[in-house]
Design a protein around this motif. Structure first.
Motif, PDB file in Angstrom:
ATOM      1  N   ALA A 101       0.834  -1.211   0.000  1.00  0.00           N
ATOM      2  CA  ALA A 101       0.000   0.000   0.000  1.00  0.00           C
ATOM      3  C   ALA A 101       0.868   1.261   0.000  1.00  0.00           C
ATOM      4  O   ALA A 101       0.537   2.256  -0.631  1.00  0.00           O
ATOM      5  N   PHE A 150      -1.448  -6.216  -5.076  1.00  0.00           N
ATOM      6  CA  PHE A 150      -0.755  -5.348  -6.038  1.00  0.00           C
ATOM      7  C   PHE A 150      -0.814  -3.903  -5.590  1.00  0.00           C
ATOM      8  O   PHE A 150      -1.801  -3.472  -5.000  1.00  0.00           O
ATOM      9  N   LYS A 180      -1.295  -0.641  -7.554  1.00  0.00           N
ATOM     10  CA  LYS A 180      -1.773  -0.334  -8.909  1.00  0.00           C
ATOM     11  C   LYS A 180      -0.790   0.533  -9.706  1.00  0.00           C
ATOM     12  O   LYS A 180      -0.520   0.269 -10.860  1.00  0.00           O
ATOM     13  N   VAL A 181      -0.244   1.542  -9.061  1.00  0.00           N
ATOM     14  CA  VAL A 181       0.600   2.486  -9.803  1.00  0.00           C
ATOM     15  C   VAL A 181       1.949   1.853 -10.150  1.00  0.00           C
ATOM     16  O   VAL A 181       2.451   2.010 -11.261  1.00  0.00           O
ATOM     17  N   LYS A 182       2.499   1.082  -9.217  1.00  0.00           N
ATOM     18  CA  LYS A 182       3.786   0.428  -9.481  1.00  0.00           C
ATOM     19  C   LYS A 182       3.636  -0.604 -10.601  1.00  0.00           C
ATOM     20  O   LYS A 182       4.538  -0.798 -11.409  1.00  0.00           O
ATOM     21  N   LEU A 230       1.630  -0.485 -13.116  1.00  0.00           N
ATOM     22  CA  LEU A 230       1.434   0.155 -14.430  1.00  0.00           C
ATOM     23  C   LEU A 230       2.715   0.140 -15.241  1.00  0.00           C
ATOM     24  O   LEU A 230       2.709  -0.006 -16.449  1.00  0.00           O
ATOM     25  N   PRO A 283       4.511  -4.544 -16.565  1.00  0.00           N
ATOM     26  CA  PRO A 283       3.511  -5.537 -16.967  1.00  0.00           C
ATOM     27  C   PRO A 283       3.892  -6.973 -16.579  1.00  0.00           C
ATOM     28  O   PRO A 283       3.023  -7.810 -16.348  1.00  0.00           O
ATOM     29  N   ARG A 314       2.411  -8.181 -13.405  1.00  0.00           N
ATOM     30  CA  ARG A 314       0.972  -8.386 -13.464  1.00  0.00           C
ATOM     31  C   ARG A 314       0.644  -9.855 -13.701  1.00  0.00           C
ATOM     32  O   ARG A 314      -0.353 -10.364 -13.201  1.00  0.00           O
TER      33      ARG A 314
END
Lengths: 361, 356
Positions: free
Chosen positions: B91, B110, B112-114, B116, B119, B122
C-alpha cells in the motif's frame, strides 16, 4: 494531459494490444497442429481486439532469416518456430514421459527482441499459451494437478483507479507551476528590465496593492486553467474524480500559494530575462519529472532522491492523491502540507529581502 | 565564390559560432536541457534495464513460495514478518506485489501504480499459481519453449543506450529550430538583415554563412552532449562514424528547415518561439524519445512517425549501433531532408530580403 493519458492509459486496457506473430511450422503432424490450432483460435477470437495477429508460413532457414530481419526492424513482435522434428520427438516423449523423467520433451523456439517491451510481452504470451496446452496435456495424461485458486487485490487506493485518475491532479499542479514560473518569474524580470516596474513603484499604489493585483491576475489564469483541464478530464477522458472535491480544491489553493511565492523568490534572485528563462525552464523540468507527477520517483538513486524529497511538487501531488483515495503517500501524510508551507515561508522571506524594483547597473 | 566572398563566408560562420556560444539560452536548450532530461529519464527508466529486479514480498515463514520464487532471476524477494506488514508495504508503494498462501488460495496484493510500469509483475501470480498446481516430479512436464533473444543493432541495447541517441536528436532539434527562428524572425525584427542588405555583402552569402555557423554549433553541442552522457551512463555503442556525421549534418539541416518553416508561418519571432516550444513538447512525447510508442493506439503511432524528431532519433540509433541500419529508409530520408531544406531556405531567404 490528453497526450500522457493516451500514452499511458493503454496499460489500463491490455485487451487493446495486438501483437504481430509469425508461426513457422516445420512439421504438420497431429502434435504440431495442437500448437498451430491453439494459436489460430486465439488470433481468430471474436471481438474487436485480437491479442495475436498471426501469420503462418512453412519453415525453412531462408524464411526464418527473413522473419528475424523483420523482427529486428520491429515490423513483427515475435517469431515462433515449430522445428521439423517436433512431431517425432513429441510422439517419443508422450509414450515415455509417464515411465521416465529422463525423456527429452519436444521444443518450440520463440525469437524476440529483448529491448522492445512489446516483443518481450509477445514472447511471454506465447509461453503462457504453451503452458495452457501443457495443462490440457497433463489432464489428458491423468496427471493429478493440484487445485490452487488465485485471488487478487489492489492496495494503496481506496477505489478502482486508472492512469488518467492518477494523472488529473498532477496536470493541475503542473499547470499552476507553469503559470507561476513563466507568468511571474519571467514576466516580473521583463518588467524590471524595461523599467516598467520602477514606474509602477512610483505610482500612488502601495507595493502590497501592486503585488495583490499582479497575483490576482495570475490566480484568475490558474482558475481558467483549472476549468479547462477539469472539463477535458471529465468530459473527454471521463476521469472518476470530482473536480469540486474539497481535497482537490484545498491542494490546488496550496499549490497556487506555493508556486506564486516560489516564482517571486526566483524573480528576486535573477538578474535579467535570459537568466529568468533558463532558471524557469530548469525548475519546471526538474520539478515536474522529479515530483512524481507522471510516474513513481521514490526508487531513484540518492543523487536524485534528495531532489525528490526537497521538491514541493512531490508533497502536493502525493498529498492530493492520498486525499482522493488514489494512492497512499510513502511518508507521513502531514508532510504533504507542512513542506509546501515551509517553502512558502522561505520564499516569502527571501523575496522580501532581495526583491528589487529597479535593475541594478 | 570569389576570394572576397569566401573570406566573408568564413568570417561570418566563425563569428556566428562565437556569438551563439555567448547565448546562455542557446547553451541551455542545446546542452543543459537534454542533459537534465537525460539524467532524470536515465535514472528513472534506466534502472529498469538488464539488471532490473522487481521486488516481490512474501511472509518469511513461507518456504513453498520462497522455493518457487527464488528460481526467478527477475525477482528480488523481500521477506516480512506477517501478511499485515506485506499489505502495508504494498500500500505504501515499497513493492509492486506481495504473495501469500492460505491453504490452496494464493493471495496476490498489487500496488496499482507500481504495476502500471511493470507488466511482467501483473502476470507473475498466475505463473506462480500454475507452478504450485503442478505436482512434484512433473514440473518440467510439457512442451518446452526456448526463448531466443535477437539483437536488433550492432550492440546489445539497454534503456540508456536507447535514450542517449534520442537525446542527441533532441539537442539537434533545439539548436536547429531555435537558430532558424533567430535568423529568419528575430534578425528581421531587429533590422539586422536590413543593415546587411545595404552593405556590399551578398545577402545569400550572409544567410549561408550564418546557417553554416549554426550547423557547426549544433554538431559541437551534440558531441559534447554525447561525451557527457557516455561518461555518466557508460552505455556501449558501436558507432558508424560516416553515418553518424551524415545523420548529424542532415539532421541539423532538417531542423533548420523545420525552424525556417515555423518562421515563415509566424507573424513574429515570439509567436515563432511559442509555436516551436509547443511543437517541441508534443514531439517529445510522440517521437518515441522518452516513452516507447509500442503500446500507443495505431493512429497515434502513425502521428509519431510523421514527426521529424522521430526520424532523427531513429537515424541516431542506427548510426550508434542500437538499431539495425535500414539503408533504403536512410536514403529516402536523406533525399527528403536535402530537398526540403533547399526549398524552404530558398523561399525564406527570398521573402526575408524582399520584405527588408
Amino acid at each position: 494531459m490528453v497526450v500522457l493519458a493516451l500514452i499511458f492509459s493503454s496499460f489500463d486496457n491490455p485487451e487493446t494490444f495486438s501483437f504481430k506473430v509469425v508461426l513457422l511450422k516445420g512439421s504438420s503432424g497431429k502434435s504440431s497442429q495442437i500448437i498451430e490450432k491453439t494459436l489460430k483460435e486465439i488470433s481468430e477470437s471474436e471481438g474487436e481486439n485480437k491479442i495475436l495477429d498471426l501469420k503462418i508460413k512453412d519453415f525453412d532457414e531462408g524464411t526464418l532469416k527473413e522473419e528475424v530481419e523483420k523482427l529486428k526492424e520491429s515490423k513483427i513482435n515475435a517469431v515462433v518456430v515449430i522445428p521439423p522434428d517436433f512431431d517425432a520427438r513429441f510422439d517419443v516423449w508422450i509414450e515415455n514421459v509417464m515411465r521416465s523423467s529422463q525423456v527429452t520433451p519436444p521444443k518450440i523456439k520463440v525469437y524476440y527482441l529483448k529491448e522492445r517491451l512489446s516483443s518481450k510481452t509477445a514472447a511471454e504470451i506465447i509461453k503462457s499459451i504453451v503452458k495452457g496446452v501443457n495443462n490440457s496435456l497433463a489432464k489428458q495424461a491423468n496427471i493429478p494437478l493440484r487445485n490452487f485458486s488465485l485471488k487478487e487485490e489492489f492496495l494503496g487506493n481506496k477505489r478502482t483507479i486508472k492512469y488518467k485518475d492518477y494523472l488529473y491532479p498532477a496536470i493541475i499542479i503542473f499547470a499552476f507551476l507553469s503559470i507561476s514560473l513563466f507568468g511571474i518569474t519571467q514576466e516580473v524580470t521583463e518588467l524590471r528590465s524595461k523599467q516598467i516596474l520602477k514606474r509602477l513603484h512610483l505610482a500612488p499604489l502601495t507595493p502590497f496593492e501592486l503585488f495583490i493585483s499582479f497575483n490576482a491576475s495570475r490566480v484568475i489564469l490558474m482558475l481558467i486553467e483549472f476549468t479547462i483541464v477539469s472539463s477535458l478530464a471529465i468530459l473527454v477522458l471521463k476521469v472518476s474524480i470530482n473536480p469540486f472535491h474539497p481535497a482537490l480544491l484545498a491542494y490546488s489553493a496550496l499549490s497556487a500559494a506555493t508556486f506564486i511565492s516560489l516564482a517571486f523568490m526566483l524573480a528576486s534572485l535573477v538578474e535579467n530575462v535570459q537568466q529568468a528563462t533558463v532558471v524557469a525552464n530548469i525548475v519546471l523540468q526538474v520539478f515536474q519529472f522529479l515530483g512524481g507527477l507522471y510516474f513513481d520517483v521514490f526508487h531513484l538513486p540518492p543523487f536524485l532522491k534528495w531532489i525528490v524529497y526537497a521538491n514541493p511538487v512531490t508533497y502536493l501531488v502525493s498529498g492530493v492523491r492520498q486525499s482522493l483515495g488514489i494512492l497512499k503517500t510513502p511518508y507521513p501524510y502531514y508532510l504533504s502540507y507542512v513542506v509546501p508551507l515551509i517553502w512558502i515561508a522561505a520564499s516569502v522571506l527571501i523575496a522580501s529581502k532581495y526583491f528589487r524594483w529597479v535593475k541594478e547597473r | 565564390m570569389g576570394e572576397g566572398a569566401m573570406k566573408s563566408f568564413t568570417q561570418i560562420s566563425f563569428s556566428t559560432v562565437k556569438t551563439l556560444y555567448r547565448d546562455k539560452l542557446l547553451i541551455f536548450f542545446t546542452l543543459l536541457f537534454p542533459l537534465i532530461i537525460g539524467v532524470i529519464f536515465g535514472a528513472v527508466f534506466g534502472t529498469q534495464g538488464d539488471n532490473y529486479k522487481a521486488k516481490v514480498g512474501i511472509v518469511d515463514k513461507d518456504e513453498t513460495l520462497e522455493t518457487v520464487l527464488s528460481k526467478k532471476k527477475e525477482i528480488e524477494l523481500v521477506k516480512l514478518g506477517s501478511e499485515k506488514e506485506l499489505k502495508e508495504a504494498v500500500a505504501n508503494g515499497k513493492m509492486p506485489l506481495a504473495l501469500t498462501l492460505k491453504g490452496n488460495d494464493l493471495l496476490a496484493y498489487f500496488n496499482k501504480v507500481k504495476v502500471l510500469a511493470d507488466p511482467y509483475i501483473r502476470n507473475l501470480p498466475e505463473e506462480v499459481r500454475e507452478k504450485l498446481a503442478t505436482p512434484e516430479g512433473f514440473e518440467d512436464f510439457g512442451i518446452k519453449v526456448t526463448s531466443i533473444e535477437v539483437q536488433s543493432g550492432r550492440v546489445k541495447a539497454t534503456t540508456n543506450s536507447f535514450l542517449i541517441p534520442g537525446l542527441i536528436a533532441v539537442s539537434l532539434f533545439m539548436s536547429g529550430v531555435f537558430s532558424a527562428i533567430e535568423l529568419f524572425s528575430k534578425y528581421k525584427e531587429k533590422l539586422i538583415l536590413k543593415r546587411i542588405a545595404v552593405t556590399s555583402l551578398n545577402p545569400y552569402t550572409f544567410i549561408t554563412a550564418s546557417l553554416t555557423g549554426r550547423m557547426l554549433v549544433s554538431i559541437l553541442s551534440a558531441l559534447i552532449l554525447y561525451l557527457a552522457m557516455e561518461m555518466m551512463f557508460k552505455a556501449k555503442f558501436l558507432i558508424n562514424w560516416p553515418l553518424l556525421v551524415t545523420g548529424v549534418v542532415l539532421g541539423t539541416m532538417l531542423m533548420l528547415a523545420f525552424g525556417t518553416f515555423i518562421s515563415l508561418i509566424s507573424p513574429s519571432s515570439s509567436a515563432a518561439t511559442n509555436i516551436a516550444t509547443a511543437l517541441m513538447t508534443l514531439m517529445f512525447f510522440f517521437a518515441g524519445v522518452y516513452f516507447p510508442l509500442e503500446f500507443l493506439p495505431p493512429y497515434l503511432q502513425t502521428l509519431g512517425k510523421l514527426m521529424p524528431l522521430y526520424h532523427l532519433a531513429v537515424t541516431m540509433r542506427m548510426a550508434m549501433g542500437v538499431e539495425k541500419i535500414v539503408w533504403n529508409y536512410l536514403y529516402t530520408e536523406f533525399a527528403v531532408i536535402i530537398i526540403v531544406f533547399a526549398v524552404l531556405t530558398a523561399i525564406a531567404s527570398r521573402l526575408i530580403f524582399r520584405q527588408t
